[in-house]
Design an enzyme around this catalytic site. Structure first.
Site, PDB file in Angstrom:
ATOM      1  N   ASP A  30       0.798  -1.229   0.000  1.00 31.94           N
ATOM      2  CA  ASP A  30       0.000   0.000   0.000  1.00 31.94           C
ATOM      3  C   ASP A  30       0.826   1.271   0.000  1.00 31.94           C
ATOM      4  O   ASP A  30       0.361   2.316   0.436  1.00 31.94           O
ATOM      5  CB  ASP A  30      -0.898  -0.012   1.239  1.00 31.94           C
ATOM      6  N   GLU A  90       0.045  -9.140  -1.169  1.00 33.15           N
ATOM      7  CA  GLU A  90      -0.581  -8.595   0.043  1.00 33.15           C
ATOM      8  C   GLU A  90      -1.812  -7.754  -0.333  1.00 33.15           C
ATOM      9  O   GLU A  90      -2.003  -6.616   0.127  1.00 33.15           O
ATOM     10  CB  GLU A  90       0.400  -7.764   0.883  1.00 33.15           C
ATOM     11  N   GLU A 101      -2.294   5.171   2.927  1.00 35.58           N
ATOM     12  CA  GLU A 101      -2.188   3.755   2.558  1.00 35.58           C
ATOM     13  C   GLU A 101      -3.536   3.110   2.222  1.00 35.58           C
ATOM     14  O   GLU A 101      -3.615   2.240   1.348  1.00 35.58           O
ATOM     15  CB  GLU A 101      -1.514   2.955   3.682  1.00 35.58           C
ATOM     16  N   HIS A 139       6.141   5.302  13.083  1.00 37.49           N
ATOM     17  CA  HIS A 139       6.529   6.142  11.948  1.00 37.49           C
ATOM     18  C   HIS A 139       5.354   6.632  11.109  1.00 37.49           C
ATOM     19  O   HIS A 139       5.522   7.387  10.169  1.00 37.49           O
ATOM     20  CB  HIS A 139       7.452   5.346  11.015  1.00 37.49           C
ATOM     21  N   ARG A 155       2.320   8.389   9.198  1.00 37.63           N
ATOM     22  CA  ARG A 155       1.980   9.798   8.954  1.00 37.63           C
ATOM     23  C   ARG A 155       0.891  10.308   9.890  1.00 37.63           C
ATOM     24  O   ARG A 155       0.958  11.429  10.378  1.00 37.63           O
ATOM     25  CB  ARG A 155       1.486   9.964   7.516  1.00 37.63           C
ATOM     26  N   HIS A 157      12.787   5.738  12.812  1.00 32.67           N
ATOM     27  CA  HIS A 157      12.621   5.837  11.353  1.00 32.67           C
ATOM     28  C   HIS A 157      13.287   7.130  10.859  1.00 32.67           C
ATOM     29  O   HIS A 157      13.183   8.162  11.531  1.00 32.67           O
ATOM     30  CB  HIS A 157      11.118   5.829  11.046  1.00 32.67           C
TER      31      HIS A 157
END
Ligand code: UD1
Ligand code: UDP
Length: 369
Positions: free
Chosen positions: A99, A121, A135, A209, A211, A242
């Protein structure tokens, strides 16, 4: 007979980890399949760590990462640069994963070139278009562009059927992340000496990490960590931070300089697997880590309000903790203080795969496509 040309495109760390075993399996079948690998390098350093570990030498490296990049330029760079690769390679099929913006834009690029795409996936959903952002829309869009859908679980297959994907093009394969994990823990043992961890303290592993956790939610997570180390003298946190500058800024501001909070660079995958194995509890907003931890018998608290991976919650190894400071503290302390609860969460089986997903996908590529 001509070989089937399979062009695999990926760009970030998690895609690389989950595509690596599949690339290896395609290479093993070189009598009928030709493997061509293109990395967009949406991530640079943390992608290269994975390429090195799995000894993958890409045929094309688009090298697109910019510091603190944005979704618009990322999308257009992937779209334009993969067009050139497709024109050169003329693949029979393109494979993308999951994604990310690389996956979505590479699938769109192949669709424009009228090349069929296989989605590894496929079928994960929260059904909330802003969570995770971007995503959820990346995966919905990618599924709608793709012809072949390699879904990890029954639930993912059901989601694809609900999205009007023809059943004949949905294949339940398990998640290739388990192939990568089992290969790594069985073949690439790594020491963690240079981290200077205190062997007398329990390790709580933390990664965050996403957003949608930037700003206030990540600050709440950091505050819960500070409070937990203050209240519990027998624990230490290890946080491989990250490289995203939005993450680095907040984490360094809140957590830097505490002797029981180890802020470290992202670990190479084999080392990270060793660290997961040594950990007592894992706190994460990562998708991949939620899938891996049950195989290692580690309880996971997910630092998000929803997940597209409900299977591990149903199996009892994962709990949604959200990003509220007090809720995180209470769930961690329950695991620290209640051995029965800890045992229940660490003993469940892994619903995501058995280590043979890549083999299944390759059999489908050879026999059904
Ligand atoms: C991306 C994916 C996200 C995935 C995550 C896995 C998108 C929109 N987001 O988010 O779905 O869960 O990867 O980690 O596709 N950077 C470096 N070196 C690196 C990698 C990143 O310096 O090796 C820094 C750069 O400044 C870069 C920034 O991190 O611009 C953000 O990278 P980006 O891929 O846009 O976003 P992620 O948050 O990593
Ligand atoms: N990982 C790693 N080193 C680290 C942190 C994570 O190799 O320092 C691995 C982890 O085991 C998992 C993957 O990276 O397989 C998850 O990547 P990330 O959390 O960046 O992305 P997500 O899974 O959320 O998309």
């Amino acid at each position: 007979m001509a070989k089937t040309k399979v062009l695999t495109i990926f760009g970030t760390r998690p895609e690389a980890i989950k595509m690596a075993p599949l690339v290896k399996e395609i290479e093993k079948n070189s009598d009928t399949l030709e493997s061509i690998v293109c990395v967009t390098a949406q991530h640079r350093q943390i992608l290269d760590q994975v390429l090195e570990l799995f000894e993958i030498k890409p045929d094309f490296d688009l090298d697109i990462m910019k510091n603190n990049q944005n979704l618009w330029s990322l999308t257009s760079d992937v779209l334009l640069k993969t067009k050139e690769v497709m024109e050169k390679v003329k693949p029979d099929i393109v494979l993308v994963h999951g994604d990310t913006t690389t996956s979505m834009a590479a699938a769109l690029s192949a669709f424009y070139a009228k090349i069929p795409v296989g989605h590894v996936e496929a079928g994960l959903r929260t059904f909330d278009k802003y969570y995770p952002f971007p995503e959820e829309i990346n995966r919905v869009f990618t599924d709608s562009l793709c012809t072949y859908h390699f879904a990890p679980t029954d639930k993912a297959c059901e989601n694809l059927v609900k999205s009007q994907i023809p059943k004949t093009h949905i294949y339940k394969t398990g998640n290739t992340v388990i192939d990568a994990l089992l290969y790594t823990v069985n073949n690439k043992k790594e020491e963690l000496k240079e981290l200077n961890l205190n062997n007398d303290l329990k390790i709580i592993l933390l990664t965050s990490h996403r957003r949608e956790n930037f700003g206030k939610p990540l600050e709440e997570i950091c505050k819960s960590v500070l409070e937990l180390v203050k209240r519990n003298k027998d624990i230490q946190f290890v946080y491989p931070v990250h490289p995203n500058p939005n993450v680095q800024k907040t984490v360094n501001e809140f957590l830097y300089g505490h002797d029981r909070i180890h802020l470290i660079k992202p670990l190479e995958y084999a080392q990270f697997c060793t660290l997961m194995k040594k950990s007592h509890i894992i706190l994460t907003d990562s998708g991949g880590v939620q899938e891996e931890a049950p195989s290692l018998g580690k309880p996971v608290l997910v630092l998000r309000d929803t997940t597209e991976r409900p299977e591990a919650i149903e199996h009892g190894t994962v709990k949604l903790a959200g990003t509220d400071k007090n809720e995180i503290i209470s769930l961690v302390e329950e695991l620290l203080q209640n051995p029965q609860e800890y045992k229940k969460m660490s003993e469940a089986v892994n619903p995501y795969g058995d280590g043979f997903a890549s083999k299944r996908i390759v059999e489908i590529l050879k026999n059904s496509i």
